[in-house]
Scaffold this active site. Structure first.
Site, PDB file in Angstrom:
ATOM      1  N   LYS A  80      36.810  -1.593 -40.157  1.00  0.00           N
ATOM      2  CA  LYS A  80      37.021  -0.296 -40.801  1.00  0.00           C
ATOM      3  C   LYS A  80      38.495  -0.121 -41.135  1.00  0.00           C
ATOM      4  CE  LYS A  80      36.082   4.670 -40.147  1.00  0.00           C
ATOM      5  NZ  LYS A  80      35.570   5.695 -39.208  1.00  0.00           N
ATOM      6  N   SER A 155      32.336   8.974 -40.953  1.00  0.00           N
ATOM      7  CA  SER A 155      33.257   8.444 -41.943  1.00  0.00           C
ATOM      8  C   SER A 155      33.163   6.941 -42.124  1.00  0.00           C
ATOM      9  CB  SER A 155      34.694   8.795 -41.540  1.00  0.00           C
ATOM     10  OG  SER A 155      35.027   8.168 -40.296  1.00  0.00           O
ATOM     11  N   SER A 179      31.286   9.251 -36.176  1.00  0.00           N
ATOM     12  CA  SER A 179      31.530   8.418 -37.358  1.00  0.00           C
ATOM     13  C   SER A 179      31.083   6.972 -37.249  1.00  0.00           C
ATOM     14  CB  SER A 179      33.019   8.451 -37.718  1.00  0.00           C
ATOM     15  OG  SER A 179      33.379   9.727 -38.173  1.00  0.00           O
TER      16      SER A 179
END
Length: 511
Positions: A80, A155, A179
């Site tokens: 990420k 997210s 997330s």
């Protein structure tokens, strides 16, 4: 397209260890997969095939030399973009950090490299991890691999889609209010939020420091556990890192493959997490999962956690306040974007122009809210009160775990919604984290795994399991047992039901 992309991380690691497959071959197969499908999915923000293949080649050479390598050595990994890396840009999904190159690796990334995993790319995310849909990325949204008209959650939607679309067998994410877990639910993958402090946050671009936690994403519970074992542990660079010995999560997951391990497990169901507005198909699948647990001798216990209903309100005061503080460093002076007014200007005007151009609408909204909550005259009324509610939620969890071993809930109240649906009402995004937020406020571990498809739209539904702090292994044992029950019910593993399983492009997926 190479069959290597359809292997679990555990199976691929076994083939690598035996010499049947090389890391270069595995890495090239996944890079080819990214080239084939990511133009439509947009799970990745950056890749560097040359660097990734060089790293894979190094692993192969070390293995050939007889070096003792980690269990996942040679397996490709997606990261990420909230985690800084030296080999690719680290932007946190924001124009404010466009093109930024870190001089060091985040600890979780450094541990993964030391274990021989190969970074194949940085994944898309909501800007500075603010969002529940990955629509808030400054570089455009990620699309759900089950249906490309739908969001993948956020997210960390990029990491979830990367593993769900067979672009990577493993990924790292971050979880501030859900997330990792919520995107896992919406994409039919597995994601874990470790106990707060279990995995170092050093090198994670901060959103809310008391809530952020780095964790693993994969297609199976065992794969998730294997990656968890790599990144867990104390780090002197992180003042909140726990200095303790952790049991093997992979060993716990392997121990849970036999559903008989569920016998006698006390499973709490918090009535405040059974939201009135939850989608019918989500409720139905959750109730079916509870029934499956009962067939194996698990005991379902209803739990009353009265302060959970205030969790979302408390979270959306604590998070913006901490975000306001953490993002103050993006001031146009020290690093990051700089925009100068025409003809020059003062430091204040340069800062204003830079933040106007560099931050997206959601980030600005939360900074303003957080700055207000921390302002003189309002600190005690807002931020201080929210922290008191946080303590009450922690007490609710403590009382619940006196009666049960784990707590179960739907990971998200709905399946993936259509892109753009929540544009006019951000509150809908905020409420989608209502079931995941309490775990972050309390610092306890949570795991999401897929339990089937909702009848009304054919999209994945996730089950969330939560355990007391430090009992991450308990989640993997129970999660593996549930995963096995779902596979027995369906006749195959859930990830093998994906419309992209065995497909070389997204056209096999739902539209």
């Amino acid at each position: 397209m190479s069959e290597l992309i359809n292997l679990t991380a555990a199976d691929l690691a076994a083939k690598l260890a035996s010499g049947e497959v090389s890391s270069v071959e595995a890495t090239r197969a996944h890079l080819d997969r990214i080239s084939a499908v990511d133009g439509e999915l947009h799970a990745f923000l950056a890749t560097d095939a040359e660097r990734s293949l060089a790293a894979a080649r190094s692993v192969d050479e070390r293995r050939a030399a007889g070096e003792d390598l980690g269990a996942l050595a040679g397996v490709p990994l997606a990261v990420k973009d909230v985690l800084v890396t030296t080999d690719m840009p680290s932007t946190s999904g924001s124009k404010m950090l466009e093109g930024y190159r870190s001089p060091y690796d985040a600890t979780a990334v450094a541990k993964a490299r030391a274990a021989g995993l190969v970074n194949i790319g940085k994944t898309n995310m909501d800007e500075f991890a603010m969002g529940s849909s990955t629509e808030n990325s400054a570089y455009g949204p990620t699309f759900n691999q089950w249906n490309t008209e739908r969001v993948p959650g956020g997210s960390g939607g990029g990491s979830a889609v990367a593993v769900g679309a067979f672009e990577a067998p493993l990924a790292l994410g971050s979880d501030t209010g859900g997330s990792i877990r919520q995107p896992a639910a919406l994409t039919g993958t597995v994601g874990a939020k470790p106990t707060y402090g279990g995995v170092s946050r050093y090198g994670a671009i901060a959103l809310a420091s008391s809530l952020d936690q780095i964790g693993p994403c994969a297609r199976t519970v065992l794969d998730t556990a294997l990656l968890h074992d790599v990144v867990v542990g104390h780090d002197r660079h992180d003042a909140t890192s726990l200095d303790m010995q952790w049991p093997s999560m992979a060993e716990a997951a392997r121990g849970g493959v036999d559903p008989s391990t569920l016998k006698g497990l006390r499973v709490g169901v918090v009535k405040q997490l059974m939201l009135d507005g939850a989608q019918a198909g989500v409720k139905s699948r959750f109730e079916e999962a509870l029934a499956l647990l009962e067939t194996q001798g698990a005991e379902i216990v209803e739990i009353d956690a009265p302060h959970f209903e205030y969790a979302v309100a408390a979270y959306y005061l604590i998070l913006p306040a901490e975000a306001s503080s953490n993002l103050a460093k993006y001031d146009s002076v020290r690093f990051g974007l700089r925009v100068s007014p025409e003809g020059g200007g003062t430091v204040e005007s340069v800062m204003s122009e830079t933040r106007a151009a560099g931050f997206g609408a959601e980030v600005k909204r939360r900074i303003i809210l957080g700055t207000y909550a921390l302002s003189a005259g309002y600190y005690d009324a807002y931020y201080g009160s929210a922290q008191k509610v946080r303590t009450l939620i922690q007490r609710d969890f403590a009382n619940a775990f006196d009666r049960v071993d784990v707590i179960a809930s739907p990971t998200a109240p709905t399946t993936a919604w259509k892109i753009g649906t929540h544009d006019a009402d951000p509150m809908q995004d905020y409420l989608n984290d209502a079931t995941t937020i309490p775990a972050n406020l309390a610092g306890i571990p949570g795991l999401s795994l897929p339990i089937g498809l909702a009848a009304e739209d054919g999209l994945p539904v996730g089950l969330q399991l939560m355990a007391p702090a430090f009992e991450d292994a308990r989640l993997y044992r129970a999660g593996a047992a549930v995963e096995s029950l779902i596979a027995d019910r369906d006749g195959r593993a859930f990830w093998q039901q994906s419309p992209m399983f065995g497909a070389v492009n997204v056209e096999g997926g739902a539209r």
